[in-house]
Scaffold this motif. Structure first.
Motif, PDB file in Angstrom:
ATOM      1  N   PRO A  88     -27.528  88.294 -34.542  1.00 22.01           N
ATOM      2  CA  PRO A  88     -28.241  89.352 -35.246  1.00 22.01           C
ATOM      3  C   PRO A  88     -29.544  89.694 -34.559  1.00 22.01           C
ATOM      4  CG  PRO A  88     -28.520  87.273 -36.373  1.00 22.01           C
ATOM      5  CD  PRO A  88     -27.537  87.028 -35.264  1.00 22.01           C
ATOM      6  N   ALA A  89     -29.984  90.935 -34.767  1.00 14.95           N
ATOM      7  CA  ALA A  89     -31.313  91.305 -34.282  1.00 14.95           C
ATOM      8  C   ALA A  89     -32.353  90.468 -34.994  1.00 14.95           C
ATOM      9  CB  ALA A  89     -31.553  92.791 -34.550  1.00 14.95           C
ATOM     10  N   ARG A  90     -33.451  90.196 -34.287  1.00 12.54           N
ATOM     11  CA  ARG A  90     -34.516  89.372 -34.863  1.00 12.54           C
ATOM     12  C   ARG A  90     -35.144  90.128 -36.027  1.00 12.54           C
ATOM     13  NH1 ARG A  90     -37.645  85.190 -32.991  1.00 12.54           N
ATOM     14  NH2 ARG A  90     -39.843  85.151 -33.601  1.00 12.54           N
ATOM     15  N   PRO A  91     -35.069  89.605 -37.262  1.00 11.86           N
ATOM     16  CA  PRO A  91     -35.597  90.339 -38.409  1.00 11.86           C
ATOM     17  C   PRO A  91     -37.114  90.431 -38.375  1.00 11.86           C
ATOM     18  CG  PRO A  91     -34.055  88.623 -39.085  1.00 11.86           C
ATOM     19  CD  PRO A  91     -34.396  88.385 -37.653  1.00 11.86           C
ATOM     20  N   GLY A 111     -27.506  79.398 -30.173  1.00  9.93           N
ATOM     21  CA  GLY A 111     -27.722  80.780 -29.768  1.00  9.93           C
ATOM     22  C   GLY A 111     -28.322  81.610 -30.887  1.00  9.93           C
ATOM     23  N   LEU A 112     -27.833  81.413 -32.103  1.00 11.59           N
ATOM     24  CA  LEU A 112     -28.388  82.125 -33.249  1.00 11.59           C
ATOM     25  C   LEU A 112     -29.823  81.687 -33.519  1.00 11.59           C
ATOM     26  CD1 LEU A 112     -25.303  81.963 -35.624  1.00 11.59           C
ATOM     27  CD2 LEU A 112     -26.128  83.982 -34.409  1.00 11.59           C
ATOM     28  N   ALA A 113     -30.078  80.379 -33.385  1.00 11.31           N
ATOM     29  CA  ALA A 113     -31.430  79.869 -33.610  1.00 11.31           C
ATOM     30  C   ALA A 113     -32.413  80.464 -32.600  1.00 11.31           C
ATOM     31  CB  ALA A 113     -31.436  78.348 -33.516  1.00 11.31           C
ATOM     32  N   ASP A 114     -31.998  80.540 -31.336  1.00 13.90           N
ATOM     33  CA  ASP A 114     -32.871  81.106 -30.302  1.00 13.90           C
ATOM     34  C   ASP A 114     -33.162  82.574 -30.598  1.00 13.90           C
ATOM     35  OD1 ASP A 114     -32.821  78.668 -29.015  1.00 13.90           O
ATOM     36  OD2 ASP A 114     -31.334  79.269 -27.525  1.00 13.90           O
ATOM     37  N   VAL A 137     -36.000  80.303 -34.730  1.00 13.78           N
ATOM     38  CA  VAL A 137     -36.116  79.162 -35.634  1.00 13.78           C
ATOM     39  C   VAL A 137     -35.407  77.977 -35.005  1.00 13.78           C
ATOM     40  CG1 VAL A 137     -36.237  80.611 -37.702  1.00 13.78           C
ATOM     41  CG2 VAL A 137     -34.008  79.809 -36.887  1.00 13.78           C
ATOM     42  N   SER A 138     -35.523  76.809 -35.626  1.00 18.85           N
ATOM     43  CA  SER A 138     -34.795  75.644 -35.140  1.00 18.85           C
ATOM     44  C   SER A 138     -33.332  75.753 -35.545  1.00 18.85           C
ATOM     45  CB  SER A 138     -35.399  74.362 -35.710  1.00 18.85           C
ATOM     46  OG  SER A 138     -35.122  74.272 -37.095  1.00 18.85           O
ATOM     47  N   ALA A 139     -32.525  74.866 -35.011  1.00 24.89           N
ATOM     48  CA  ALA A 139     -31.096  74.898 -35.318  1.00 24.89           C
ATOM     49  C   ALA A 139     -30.804  74.447 -36.745  1.00 24.89           C
ATOM     50  CB  ALA A 139     -30.330  74.020 -34.327  1.00 24.89           C
ATOM     51  N   THR A 140     -31.702  73.665 -37.344  1.00 19.68           N
ATOM     52  CA  THR A 140     -31.424  73.104 -38.668  1.00 19.68           C
ATOM     53  C   THR A 140     -31.205  74.168 -39.742  1.00 19.68           C
ATOM     54  OG1 THR A 140     -32.601  71.053 -38.165  1.00 19.68           O
ATOM     55  CG2 THR A 140     -32.305  71.600 -40.491  1.00 19.68           C
ATOM     56  N   PRO A 141     -32.103  75.149 -39.914  1.00 20.82           N
ATOM     57  CA  PRO A 141     -31.833  76.158 -40.950  1.00 20.82           C
ATOM     58  C   PRO A 141     -30.619  77.014 -40.633  1.00 20.82           C
ATOM     59  CG  PRO A 141     -33.786  76.752 -39.692  1.00 20.82           C
ATOM     60  CD  PRO A 141     -33.433  75.351 -39.308  1.00 20.82           C
TER      61      PRO A 141
END
Length: 236
Positions: A12-15, A56-59, A63-67
């Protein structure tokens, strides 16, 4: 069901406001990531069946990978995301015609009974709440795209949640909530909600039965509504 929007990037685009997420509480970060991924899935930002790479989504979201993992796990519960031990998370395939029939069949087993029981318990205050819910749905935008009709979907579902709440049985409310993600999937290929007028009119018929304190009529009106949803979603 409408013309599918074109697929875009696999993340997704960075909100807006993502830079501030690290200063929010953990739950707020996960909720924000969940909402961003929900919009991605509903707007066909990835094709059904495509991989959803956690890092990839976290980057992309900053945010971190946890959420991201927590948000994906929540979305798995809605049916919008599927997971396998070897392949990780993927966007769920679109509902097949058979699955659509099965989904509405389950709702037909549950929701007319909800309406009948809630109507038997309803008072003037509850009926007024139903009217407010219908008006919210009537005035909600219906597109273009998921970002344009997500408030409509929320208002539509809130009506059904309110009827379930009216039964006075929290287990019924939880049962209905388990359907929500699958119902959202009906709109994954749409740019606009095509049956808003019909849905509002059918909800109004349900409310009239509540006004008349006629539980059998409330159940019948809910059944007509759900059968209409199926007919419009799968006209063939």
């Amino acid at each position: 069901m409408g013309t599918p929007p074109p697929a875009s990037a696999a993340a997704p685009a960075r909100p807006a406001g993502a830079d501030e997420w690290t200063g929010e509480g953990h739950r707020g970060v996960t909720d924000a990531v969940h909402d961003a991924l929900l919009e991605l899935l509903m707007s066909r930002g990835v094709e059904p069946g495509s991989a959803l790479r956690t890092q990839g989504l976290a980057d992309r979201l900053g945010v971190s990978a946890t959420p991201v993992r927590e948000a994906l796990a929540r979305l798995e519960g809605t049916g919008l995301v599927v997971r396998s031990a070897r392949r990780g998370y993927r966007a769920a395939p679109l509902l097949s015609a058979h699955e659509l029939v099965q989904l509405v069949d389950v709702r037909l087993l549950v929701e007319p009974g909800n309406a009948e029981r809630a109507c038997a318990r309803a008072d003037d205050t509850f009926v007024a709440r139903l009217h407010v819910a219908v008006e919210r749905q009537r005035h909600a935008p219906t597109g273009p795209g998921y970002s344009g009709f997500k408030d409509y979907l929320a208002a539509d579902w809130a009506f059904h949640e309110l009827v379930a709440e009216g039964t006075g049985n929290p287990f019924i409310v939880r049962t209905l909530d388990s359907f929500r993600g699958f119902v959202q999937r009906l709109h994954q290929v749409e740019q606009h909600v095509p049956d808003a007028a019909e849905s509002v009119a059918e909800h109004e018929a349900i409310v009239r039965a509540f006004e008349e304190r006629d539980p059998a009529a409330a159940a019948a009106a809910m059944r007509v509504h759900l059968e209409g949803v199926l007919a419009r979603a799968a006209p063939d």
